[in-house]
Design a protein around this motif. Structure first.
Motif, PDB file in Angstrom:
ATOM      1  N   ARG A  98      29.763  38.509  48.607  1.00 17.07           N
ATOM      2  CA  ARG A  98      30.763  37.593  48.691  1.00 17.07           C
ATOM      3  C   ARG A  98      31.962  38.269  48.839  1.00 17.07           C
ATOM      4  N   THR A  99      32.255  39.538  47.995  1.00 15.29           N
ATOM      5  CA  THR A  99      33.142  40.301  47.991  1.00 15.29           C
ATOM      6  C   THR A  99      33.853  41.036  49.261  1.00 15.29           C
ATOM      7  N   GLU A 100      32.405  41.486  49.991  1.00 21.87           N
ATOM      8  CA  GLU A 100      32.593  42.117  51.241  1.00 21.87           C
ATOM      9  C   GLU A 100      33.010  41.175  52.473  1.00 21.87           C
ATOM     10  N   TRP A 101      32.529  39.996  52.158  1.00 28.09           N
ATOM     11  CA  TRP A 101      32.860  38.702  53.091  1.00 28.09           C
ATOM     12  C   TRP A 101      34.305  38.505  53.105  1.00 28.09           C
ATOM     13  N   GLU A 102      34.950  38.215  51.828  1.00 24.54           N
ATOM     14  CA  GLU A 102      36.139  38.036  51.709  1.00 24.54           C
ATOM     15  C   GLU A 102      37.119  39.046  52.135  1.00 24.54           C
ATOM     16  N   ARG A 103      36.917  40.229  51.841  1.00 24.20           N
ATOM     17  CA  ARG A 103      37.628  41.361  52.490  1.00 24.20           C
ATOM     18  C   ARG A 103      37.382  41.373  53.909  1.00 24.20           C
ATOM     19  N   LEU A 144      33.586  45.573  42.193  1.00 26.44           N
ATOM     20  CA  LEU A 144      33.706  44.037  42.547  1.00 26.44           C
ATOM     21  C   LEU A 144      35.219  43.756  42.190  1.00 26.44           C
ATOM     22  N   ILE A 145      35.765  44.600  41.465  1.00 23.51           N
ATOM     23  CA  ILE A 145      37.337  44.482  40.988  1.00 23.51           C
ATOM     24  C   ILE A 145      38.416  44.648  42.150  1.00 23.51           C
ATOM     25  N   GLY A 146      39.294  43.865  42.344  1.00 22.28           N
ATOM     26  CA  GLY A 146      40.444  44.026  43.194  1.00 22.28           C
ATOM     27  C   GLY A 146      41.058  42.709  43.377  1.00 22.28           C
ATOM     28  N   ASP A 147      41.968  42.822  44.273  1.00 21.41           N
ATOM     29  CA  ASP A 147      42.957  41.604  44.690  1.00 21.41           C
ATOM     30  C   ASP A 147      42.493  40.614  45.085  1.00 21.41           C
ATOM     31  N   GLU A 148      42.607  39.369  44.416  1.00 23.46           N
ATOM     32  CA  GLU A 148      41.835  38.232  44.849  1.00 23.46           C
ATOM     33  C   GLU A 148      42.213  37.981  46.304  1.00 23.46           C
ATOM     34  N   LYS A 149      43.293  38.057  46.733  1.00 32.72           N
ATOM     35  CA  LYS A 149      43.442  37.739  48.262  1.00 32.72           C
ATOM     36  C   LYS A 149      42.727  38.521  49.126  1.00 32.72           C
ATOM     37  N   ASN A 150      42.111  39.591  48.684  1.00 33.08           N
ATOM     38  CA  ASN A 150      41.200  40.404  49.578  1.00 33.08           C
ATOM     39  C   ASN A 150      39.901  40.354  49.101  1.00 33.08           C
ATOM     40  N   GLY A 151      39.521  39.417  48.220  1.00 35.45           N
ATOM     41  CA  GLY A 151      38.115  38.934  47.812  1.00 35.45           C
ATOM     42  C   GLY A 151      37.571  39.848  46.593  1.00 35.45           C
ATOM     43  N   GLY A 152      38.668  40.462  45.939  1.00 38.26           N
ATOM     44  CA  GLY A 152      38.232  41.110  44.591  1.00 38.26           C
ATOM     45  C   GLY A 152      38.238  40.118  43.482  1.00 38.26           C
ATOM     46  N   MET A 153      37.796  40.887  42.313  1.00 37.25           N
ATOM     47  CA  MET A 153      37.725  39.730  41.071  1.00 37.25           C
ATOM     48  C   MET A 153      38.303  40.674  40.038  1.00 37.25           C
ATOM     49  N   THR A 154      38.942  40.136  38.909  1.00 37.75           N
ATOM     50  CA  THR A 154      39.323  40.709  37.656  1.00 37.75           C
ATOM     51  C   THR A 154      38.071  41.086  36.958  1.00 37.75           C
ATOM     52  N   MET A 155      38.058  41.720  35.832  1.00 42.87           N
ATOM     53  CA  MET A 155      36.968  42.195  35.106  1.00 42.87           C
ATOM     54  C   MET A 155      36.616  40.864  34.179  1.00 42.87           C
ATOM     55  N   GLU A 156      37.709  40.303  33.939  1.00 43.67           N
ATOM     56  CA  GLU A 156      37.368  39.136  33.110  1.00 43.67           C
ATOM     57  C   GLU A 156      36.431  37.864  33.829  1.00 43.67           C
ATOM     58  N   GLN A 157      36.976  37.932  35.399  1.00 45.32           N
ATOM     59  CA  GLN A 157      36.294  36.872  36.064  1.00 45.32           C
ATOM     60  C   GLN A 157      34.740  37.460  36.380  1.00 45.32           C
TER      61      GLN A 157
END
Length: 254
Positions: free
Chosen positions: A225-230, A162-175
């Motif tokens: 959600r991550t896959e859809w944003e990517r 789930l971790i990745g660039d927010e612009k590509n649908g990812g999230m930080t570990m803190e998020q």
């Protein structure tokens, strides 16, 4: 002589029981020439006796969730939790009165160590055959009082996908930690526990099977959600690359 009851837990005789037959009980002026119960449930035996002796006594028989009572040939309900009315009865007798049949069944209960006993009583102007249960009923106040505690399980999940660039649908570990923790609180899963290992990007969940299932649904939703944003981000990039370059304008007269 009264039938002596047996403690089903120890198999030993209990304290002497009171007389099972009231001195004022009078047998109906009816004798059954042939009695044969071949593994009949107690409820059917009670119905037959009530009919064969012309409803000259009432039969009170405990049952499941409600007791069965025959008064003047009609069934009414009282209250019990165990299914004693299905107890099978096998008995053969000839030329017997009502009290002799009940006494024979008491001997059968004693021999089989069944915690039941017939008592013949007089209530006002009506005679009663009461089937007494010699053990305590199951408590009915709290249906979960004697139930086993819910099974506790522990599961470990990798959340690095789930971790990745927010612009590509990812999230930080803190998020991820904040999102999962907030959703866990929304579910009121106070009896469970969640822990994170940031370096290994792992989530550890401890809880009941329903709480484990809830967390798996949460992680599945975050993955979708991550896959859809990517996918949306990839589509925009592809669309931008597919547009042809606009021709450059040149000064007139050259």
């Amino acid at each position: 002589m009264p039938a002596q009851s047996i403690d089903p837990a120890t198999g030993l005789p209990t304290a002497p029981a009171p007389e099972w037959k009231d001195a004022n009980w009078k047998d109906p002026d009816i004798t059954l020439t042939n009695v044969f119960y071949d593994n009949l449930p107690l409820s059917e035996v009670a119905r037959l006796l009530s009919d064969q002796f012309k409803q000259q006594f009432d039969v009170l028989l405990p049952g499941n969730a409600s007791s069965t009572t025959y008064m003047n040939g009609q069934m009414v309900a009282a209250g019990w939790q165990n299914e004693w009315r299905l107890e099978p009865i096998t008995l053969r007798s000839k030329n017997v009165t009502a009290s002799e049949i009940f006494a024979a069944m008491n001997l059968l209960f004693e021999n089989n160590r069944t915690p039941l006993r017939w008592e013949l009583k007089v209530n006002g102007h009506r005679q009663i055959a009461l089937l007494r249960v010699l053990i305590e009923p199951t408590p009915q106040g709290n249906p979960f009082a004697n139930s086993a505690a819910p099974e506790v399980q522990r599961r470990v999940y990798f959340v690095g996908n789930l971790i990745g660039d927010e612009k590509n649908g990812g999230m930080t570990m803190e998020q991820i930690i904040k999102t999962v923790t907030d959703v866990w609180k929304m579910a009121d899963a106070s009896s469970g526990n969640i822990q994170f290992h940031k370096e290994a990007q792992l989530l550890v969940v401890t809880g009941t099977p329903s709480q484990i299932d809830f967390m798996e649904q949460t992680l599945s939703g975050l993955k979708q959600r991550t896959e859809w944003e990517r996918f949306k981000s990839s589509s925009k990039t592809t669309e931008a690359k597919s547009k042809p370059d606009e021709p450059k304008s040149t000064p007139s007269g050259k």
